[in-house]
Design a protein around this motif. Structure first.
Motif, PDB file in Angstrom:
ATOM      1  N   VAL A  69      16.669  69.006  52.456  1.00  0.00           N
ATOM      2  CA  VAL A  69      17.963  68.683  53.061  1.00  0.00           C
ATOM      3  C   VAL A  69      17.902  69.182  54.499  1.00  0.00           C
ATOM      4  O   VAL A  69      18.035  70.381  54.771  1.00  0.00           O
ATOM      5  CB  VAL A  69      19.140  69.335  52.301  1.00  0.00           C
ATOM      6  N   ASP A  70      17.665  68.267  55.410  1.00  0.00           N
ATOM      7  CA  ASP A  70      17.517  68.602  56.825  1.00  0.00           C
ATOM      8  C   ASP A  70      17.763  67.324  57.624  1.00  0.00           C
ATOM      9  O   ASP A  70      17.087  66.325  57.371  1.00  0.00           O
ATOM     10  CB  ASP A  70      16.119  69.156  57.097  1.00  0.00           C
ATOM     11  N   PRO A  71      18.728  67.281  58.514  1.00  0.00           N
ATOM     12  CA  PRO A  71      19.510  68.415  59.002  1.00  0.00           C
ATOM     13  C   PRO A  71      20.504  68.942  57.972  1.00  0.00           C
ATOM     14  O   PRO A  71      20.756  68.299  56.956  1.00  0.00           O
ATOM     15  CB  PRO A  71      20.236  67.837  60.212  1.00  0.00           C
ATOM     16  N   GLU A  72      21.029  70.093  58.273  1.00  0.00           N
ATOM     17  CA  GLU A  72      22.002  70.748  57.419  1.00  0.00           C
ATOM     18  C   GLU A  72      23.235  69.866  57.210  1.00  0.00           C
ATOM     19  O   GLU A  72      23.698  69.200  58.130  1.00  0.00           O
ATOM     20  CB  GLU A  72      22.404  72.073  58.083  1.00  0.00           C
ATOM     21  N   ILE A  73      23.750  69.877  55.964  1.00  0.00           N
ATOM     22  CA  ILE A  73      25.003  69.179  55.659  1.00  0.00           C
ATOM     23  C   ILE A  73      26.153  70.135  55.971  1.00  0.00           C
ATOM     24  O   ILE A  73      26.359  71.118  55.265  1.00  0.00           O
ATOM     25  CB  ILE A  73      25.058  68.752  54.189  1.00  0.00           C
ATOM     26  N   SER A  74      26.904  69.854  57.018  1.00  0.00           N
ATOM     27  CA  SER A  74      27.954  70.793  57.414  1.00  0.00           C
ATOM     28  C   SER A  74      29.227  70.595  56.603  1.00  0.00           C
ATOM     29  O   SER A  74      29.991  71.543  56.394  1.00  0.00           O
ATOM     30  CB  SER A  74      28.265  70.651  58.906  1.00  0.00           C
ATOM     31  N   GLY A  75      29.477  69.364  56.129  1.00  0.00           N
ATOM     32  CA  GLY A  75      30.680  69.098  55.354  1.00  0.00           C
ATOM     33  C   GLY A  75      30.557  69.547  53.918  1.00  0.00           C
ATOM     34  O   GLY A  75      29.502  70.010  53.469  1.00  0.00           O
ATOM     35  N   GLU A  76      31.643  69.390  53.174  1.00  0.00           N
ATOM     36  CA  GLU A  76      31.661  69.848  51.790  1.00  0.00           C
ATOM     37  C   GLU A  76      30.675  69.049  50.945  1.00  0.00           C
ATOM     38  O   GLU A  76      30.580  67.831  51.052  1.00  0.00           O
ATOM     39  CB  GLU A  76      33.067  69.725  51.222  1.00  0.00           C
ATOM     40  N   CYS A  77      29.946  69.755  50.094  1.00  0.00           N
ATOM     41  CA  CYS A  77      28.891  69.151  49.288  1.00  0.00           C
ATOM     42  C   CYS A  77      28.869  69.832  47.922  1.00  0.00           C
ATOM     43  O   CYS A  77      28.852  71.063  47.846  1.00  0.00           O
ATOM     44  CB  CYS A  77      27.538  69.326  49.993  1.00  0.00           C
ATOM     45  N   ASP A  78      28.883  69.045  46.857  1.00  0.00           N
ATOM     46  CA  ASP A  78      28.772  69.580  45.500  1.00  0.00           C
ATOM     47  C   ASP A  78      27.339  69.423  45.019  1.00  0.00           C
ATOM     48  O   ASP A  78      26.794  68.305  45.049  1.00  0.00           O
ATOM     49  CB  ASP A  78      29.711  68.844  44.548  1.00  0.00           C
ATOM     50  N   TRP A  79      26.732  70.504  44.599  1.00  0.00           N
ATOM     51  CA  TRP A  79      25.376  70.424  44.060  1.00  0.00           C
ATOM     52  C   TRP A  79      25.240  71.334  42.854  1.00  0.00           C
ATOM     53  O   TRP A  79      26.034  72.248  42.648  1.00  0.00           O
ATOM     54  CB  TRP A  79      24.328  70.733  45.124  1.00  0.00           C
ATOM     55  N   TRP A  80      24.237  71.018  42.024  1.00  0.00           N
ATOM     56  CA  TRP A  80      24.014  71.813  40.818  1.00  0.00           C
ATOM     57  C   TRP A  80      22.522  71.980  40.573  1.00  0.00           C
ATOM     58  O   TRP A  80      21.698  71.194  41.031  1.00  0.00           O
ATOM     59  CB  TRP A  80      24.699  71.194  39.595  1.00  0.00           C
ATOM     60  N   ILE A  81      22.212  73.050  39.878  1.00  0.00           N
ATOM     61  CA  ILE A  81      20.845  73.359  39.447  1.00  0.00           C
ATOM     62  C   ILE A  81      20.899  73.773  37.987  1.00  0.00           C
ATOM     63  O   ILE A  81      21.761  74.565  37.583  1.00  0.00           O
ATOM     64  CB  ILE A  81      20.218  74.501  40.288  1.00  0.00           C
ATOM     65  N   GLU A  82      19.977  73.240  37.186  1.00  0.00           N
ATOM     66  CA  GLU A  82      19.789  73.685  35.814  1.00  0.00           C
ATOM     67  C   GLU A  82      18.384  74.255  35.642  1.00  0.00           C
ATOM     68  O   GLU A  82      17.417  73.734  36.211  1.00  0.00           O
ATOM     69  CB  GLU A  82      19.998  72.530  34.831  1.00  0.00           C
ATOM     70  N   MET A  83      18.280  75.322  34.861  1.00  0.00           N
ATOM     71  CA  MET A  83      16.998  75.931  34.526  1.00  0.00           C
ATOM     72  C   MET A  83      16.872  76.015  33.005  1.00  0.00           C
ATOM     73  O   MET A  83      17.806  76.454  32.333  1.00  0.00           O
ATOM     74  CB  MET A  83      16.877  77.353  35.071  1.00  0.00           C
ATOM     75  N   THR A  84      15.723  75.604  32.496  1.00  0.00           N
ATOM     76  CA  THR A  84      15.361  75.874  31.107  1.00  0.00           C
ATOM     77  C   THR A  84      14.269  76.934  31.147  1.00  0.00           C
ATOM     78  O   THR A  84      13.176  76.688  31.665  1.00  0.00           O
ATOM     79  CB  THR A  84      14.852  74.607  30.400  1.00  0.00           C
ATOM     80  N   VAL A  85      14.589  78.125  30.633  1.00  0.00           N
ATOM     81  CA  VAL A  85      13.686  79.286  30.733  1.00  0.00           C
ATOM     82  C   VAL A  85      13.156  79.601  29.342  1.00  0.00           C
ATOM     83  O   VAL A  85      13.855  80.218  28.527  1.00  0.00           O
ATOM     84  CB  VAL A  85      14.427  80.504  31.318  1.00  0.00           C
TER      85      VAL A  85
END
Length: 225
Positions: free
Chosen positions: A149-165
């Motif tokens: 993600v470049d350039p930086e997203i200055s506005g509002e952004c929804d993101w998620w990460i899932e991990m299976t450990v």
């Protein structure tokens, strides 16, 4: 020692086959807030929620982030992902023994180590080892943003990460674990962005200084019987 407590509920059947991002998979999980910001942070306060579930094979962790100033440059395992928009889970299955840190930027790149003595020394910690890529490859990462993600997203952004450990991954470092129901681990969950335009450092269980590697500040996670 922190008094924060989070109960990890049991995952639905056939959890390893669930589709990443499937909201129904996480419907049983309690939510915790990663909302204790260090005063060294900028004025940016992303809203971060984490959830966890487990079965006999693995611990499942999800972060949901409503963020701004989102940036992600690192794409190789072991890169300093904490300088990007990043979420982290530190797990100490056998306190006061060592802990495993799982640091994942918003593009899904992982950094992981096993740390037995977190006192800082040049080049790292007093007693620690980077976890080899071939071991960490068993940790499954999924998310909704591209690797860069470049350039930086200055506005509002929804993101998620899932991990299976997988528990087998953790057992390489902490030893064989007994049946989990009723067990208590020490852990903490974090959000950071050291090299973003608005750096910030947030945790679930408050840290007493700008240093996430403080097991004495970890909270407790209880595996539902």
């Amino acid at each position: 020692m922190s008094d924060r407590l989070y109960t990890v509920r049991k995952a639905p059947a056939r959890a390893r086959a669930h589709e990443p991002g499937d909201p129904s998979f996480w419907s049983r999980a309690h939510t915790l807030a990663v909302g204790s910001f260090r005063p060294e942070s900028s004025g940016h306060r992303p809203r971060v929620a984490a959830r966890a579930l487990y079965d006999s094979a693995a611990l499942y962790i999800r972060f949901d982030v409503r963020d701004s100033f989102v940036r992600c440059l690192h794409t190789n395992y072991g890169d300093p992902v904490y300088t990007d928009s990043c979420v982290e889970a530190f797990l100490q299955p056998r306190p006061p023994g060592g802990y495993v840190n799982l640091e994942v930027n918003c593009g899904g790149t992982l950094l992981s180590s096993f740390i037995e003595d977190p006192r800082r020394v040049p080049g790292g910690f007093e007693r620690w080892q980077p976890i080899p890529r071939e071991h960490a490859s068993s940790v499954i990462i999924a998310g909704n943003l591209p690797p860069v993600v470049d350039p930086e997203i200055s506005g509002e952004c929804d993101w998620w990460i899932e991990m299976t450990v997988p528990f087998a991954f953790l057992e390489r470092y902490v030893g064989t674990m007994p049946p989990l129901p009723g067990d208590r681990w020490r852990a903490n969950f974090y959000k950071c962005g050291d090299a973003t335009s608005h750096p910030h450092w947030a945790s679930w269980s408050p840290v007493q200084e700008l240093n996430f590697h403080r097991p004495e500040d970890f909270g407790t996670i209880l595996f539902e019987p």
